[in-house]
Design a protein around this motif. Sequence first.
Motif, PDB file in Angstrom:
ATOM      1  N   VAL A 162       0.300  -7.483   1.040  1.00 16.69           N
ATOM      2  CA  VAL A 162      -0.218  -6.274   1.668  1.00 16.69           C
ATOM      3  C   VAL A 162       0.955  -5.375   2.046  1.00 16.69           C
ATOM      4  N   LEU A 163       0.947  -4.146   1.542  1.00 12.48           N
ATOM      5  CA  LEU A 163       1.969  -3.171   1.905  1.00 12.48           C
ATOM      6  C   LEU A 163       1.426  -2.312   3.037  1.00 12.48           C
ATOM      7  N   SER A 164       2.164  -2.232   4.143  1.00 13.74           N
ATOM      8  CA  SER A 164       1.710  -1.374   5.237  1.00 13.74           C
ATOM      9  C   SER A 164       2.904  -0.790   5.967  1.00 13.74           C
ATOM     10  N   VAL A 165       2.699   0.400   6.509  1.00 20.60           N
ATOM     11  CA  VAL A 165       3.737   1.076   7.281  1.00 20.60           C
ATOM     12  C   VAL A 165       3.750   0.504   8.692  1.00 20.60           C
ATOM     13  N   PRO A 166       4.854   0.656   9.407  1.00 21.38           N
ATOM     14  CA  PRO A 166       4.992   0.025  10.724  1.00 21.38           C
ATOM     15  C   PRO A 166       3.884   0.356  11.722  1.00 21.38           C
ATOM     16  N   HIS A 167       3.339   1.550  11.697  1.00 17.23           N
ATOM     17  CA  HIS A 167       2.358   1.929  12.711  1.00 17.23           C
ATOM     18  C   HIS A 167       0.910   1.641  12.306  1.00 17.23           C
ATOM     19  N   ALA A 168       0.683   1.121  11.103  1.00 15.90           N
ATOM     20  CA  ALA A 168      -0.678   0.839  10.642  1.00 15.90           C
ATOM     21  C   ALA A 168      -1.299  -0.271  11.482  1.00 15.90           C
ATOM     22  N   GLY A 169      -2.333   0.070  12.249  1.00 24.40           N
ATOM     23  CA  GLY A 169      -3.059  -0.915  13.036  1.00 24.40           C
ATOM     24  C   GLY A 169      -2.313  -1.413  14.260  1.00 24.40           C
ATOM     25  N   ARG A 170      -1.265  -0.707  14.682  1.00 30.47           N
ATOM     26  CA  ARG A 170      -0.464  -1.152  15.816  1.00 30.47           C
ATOM     27  C   ARG A 170      -0.364  -0.046  16.855  1.00 30.47           C
ATOM     28  N   SER A 171      -0.022  -0.432  18.060  1.00 25.26           N
ATOM     29  CA  SER A 171       0.227   0.561  19.105  1.00 25.26           C
ATOM     30  C   SER A 171       1.487   1.344  18.740  1.00 25.26           C
ATOM     31  N   GLN A 172       1.670   2.480  19.360  1.00 29.50           N
ATOM     32  CA  GLN A 172       2.865   3.285  19.120  1.00 29.50           C
ATOM     33  C   GLN A 172       4.127   2.475  19.434  1.00 29.50           C
ATOM     34  N   ALA A 173       4.126   1.772  20.559  1.00 28.53           N
ATOM     35  CA  ALA A 173       5.305   0.989  20.958  1.00 28.53           C
ATOM     36  C   ALA A 173       5.592  -0.137  19.962  1.00 28.53           C
ATOM     37  N   ASP A 174       4.551  -0.851  19.540  1.00 27.26           N
ATOM     38  CA  ASP A 174       4.754  -1.939  18.582  1.00 27.26           C
ATOM     39  C   ASP A 174       5.200  -1.396  17.230  1.00 27.26           C
ATOM     40  N   GLY A 175       4.586  -0.297  16.786  1.00 34.14           N
ATOM     41  CA  GLY A 175       4.990   0.332  15.525  1.00 34.14           C
ATOM     42  C   GLY A 175       6.435   0.801  15.578  1.00 34.14           C
ATOM     43  N   ASP A 176       6.826   1.377  16.717  1.00 33.91           N
ATOM     44  CA  ASP A 176       8.215   1.818  16.881  1.00 33.91           C
ATOM     45  C   ASP A 176       9.177   0.638  16.811  1.00 33.91           C
ATOM     46  N   LYS A 181      -3.741 -16.416   1.772  1.00 42.06           N
ATOM     47  CA  LYS A 181      -4.532 -15.348   1.167  1.00 42.06           C
ATOM     48  C   LYS A 181      -3.752 -14.029   1.115  1.00 42.06           C
ATOM     49  N   TYR A 182      -3.141 -13.639   2.248  1.00 35.94           N
ATOM     50  CA  TYR A 182      -2.392 -12.391   2.328  1.00 35.94           C
ATOM     51  C   TYR A 182      -1.049 -12.629   3.008  1.00 35.94           C
ATOM     52  N   CYS A 183      -0.068 -11.881   2.573  1.00 38.03           N
ATOM     53  CA  CYS A 183       1.239 -11.857   3.200  1.00 38.03           C
ATOM     54  C   CYS A 183       1.603 -10.384   3.354  1.00 38.03           C
ATOM     55  N   ASN A 184       1.983  -9.974   4.555  1.00 39.24           N
ATOM     56  CA  ASN A 184       2.260  -8.564   4.824  1.00 39.24           C
ATOM     57  C   ASN A 184       3.727  -8.221   4.604  1.00 39.24           C
ATOM     58  N   ILE A 185       3.940  -7.056   4.007  1.00 37.42           N
ATOM     59  CA  ILE A 185       5.279  -6.507   3.826  1.00 37.42           C
ATOM     60  C   ILE A 185       5.275  -5.143   4.502  1.00 37.42           C
ATOM     61  N   THR A 186       6.118  -4.966   5.484  1.00 36.47           N
ATOM     62  CA  THR A 186       6.210  -3.696   6.185  1.00 36.47           C
ATOM     63  C   THR A 186       7.155  -2.778   5.403  1.00 36.47           C
ATOM     64  N   VAL A 187       6.672  -1.583   5.111  1.00 35.82           N
ATOM     65  CA  VAL A 187       7.435  -0.637   4.290  1.00 35.82           C
ATOM     66  C   VAL A 187       7.383   0.755   4.916  1.00 35.82           C
ATOM     67  N   ASN A 188       8.322   1.596   4.542  1.00 38.33           N
ATOM     68  CA  ASN A 188       8.329   2.981   5.023  1.00 38.33           C
ATOM     69  C   ASN A 188       7.385   3.872   4.238  1.00 38.33           C
ATOM     70  N   ASP A 189       7.305   3.646   2.934  1.00 37.56           N
ATOM     71  CA  ASP A 189       6.532   4.511   2.044  1.00 37.56           C
ATOM     72  C   ASP A 189       5.755   3.614   1.079  1.00 37.56           C
ATOM     73  N   VAL A 190       4.448   3.624   1.225  1.00 37.22           N
ATOM     74  CA  VAL A 190       3.604   2.730   0.414  1.00 37.22           C
ATOM     75  C   VAL A 190       3.728   3.051  -1.073  1.00 37.22           C
ATOM     76  N   ASP A 191       3.700   4.333  -1.438  1.00 33.76           N
ATOM     77  CA  ASP A 191       3.768   4.688  -2.861  1.00 33.76           C
ATOM     78  C   ASP A 191       5.101   4.288  -3.488  1.00 33.76           C
ATOM     79  N   GLU A 192       6.199   4.517  -2.773  1.00 35.89           N
ATOM     80  CA  GLU A 192       7.514   4.118  -3.260  1.00 35.89           C
ATOM     81  C   GLU A 192       7.578   2.600  -3.417  1.00 35.89           C
ATOM     82  N   SER A 193       6.961   1.883  -2.504  1.00 33.30           N
ATOM     83  CA  SER A 193       6.954   0.425  -2.561  1.00 33.30           C
ATOM     84  C   SER A 193       6.069  -0.092  -3.688  1.00 33.30           C
ATOM     85  N   ILE A 194       4.949   0.575  -3.938  1.00 34.18           N
ATOM     86  CA  ILE A 194       4.119   0.201  -5.092  1.00 34.18           C
ATOM     87  C   ILE A 194       4.944   0.330  -6.367  1.00 34.18           C
TER      88      ILE A 194
END
Length: 136
Positions: free
Chosen positions: A55-69, A6-19
């Motif tokens: 799904v485009l999302s930045v590293p810290h979306a829905g994650r702890s600070q440590a996991d996002g880092d 159904k969904y596959c996640n792509i981690t990106v720095n900038d959602v708009d640039e990635s769109i």
Amino acid sequence: MTISLKYCNITVNDVDESIAFYSGALGLQVLMDVPSGEFRWVTLGSDAQPGLGLVLSVPHAGRSQADGDALQELLTKGELPMLVFSSDDVDKTFETVRASGAEVLQDPVDQPWGPRDCAFRDPSGNMVRVAQEPAA
């Protein structure tokens, strides 16, 4: 029972640039772009695979600070899993993506295991391959 992706996640720095990259260079359509707290739920898709959303999302979306880092570090190093798309004309797709300014990693080449493929980096550094199956 049936099951499908159904969904596959792509981690990106900038959602708009990635769109801009995934819709402009690869021709995907924005299916959803909805605020979700301080982040956004953005999905892209293709008529060729209805029901599948990238799904485009930045590293810290829905994650702890440590996991996002940690995820940000992997993204920065280009160490996240690659994405492989299929095309019916890899050479034409290559020219379109190259014209978008994407970093070219590999020009189209016939691989010994069958497909003709090429490779790029998206604006966040993710490796994106595009493959075309050989003619039957």
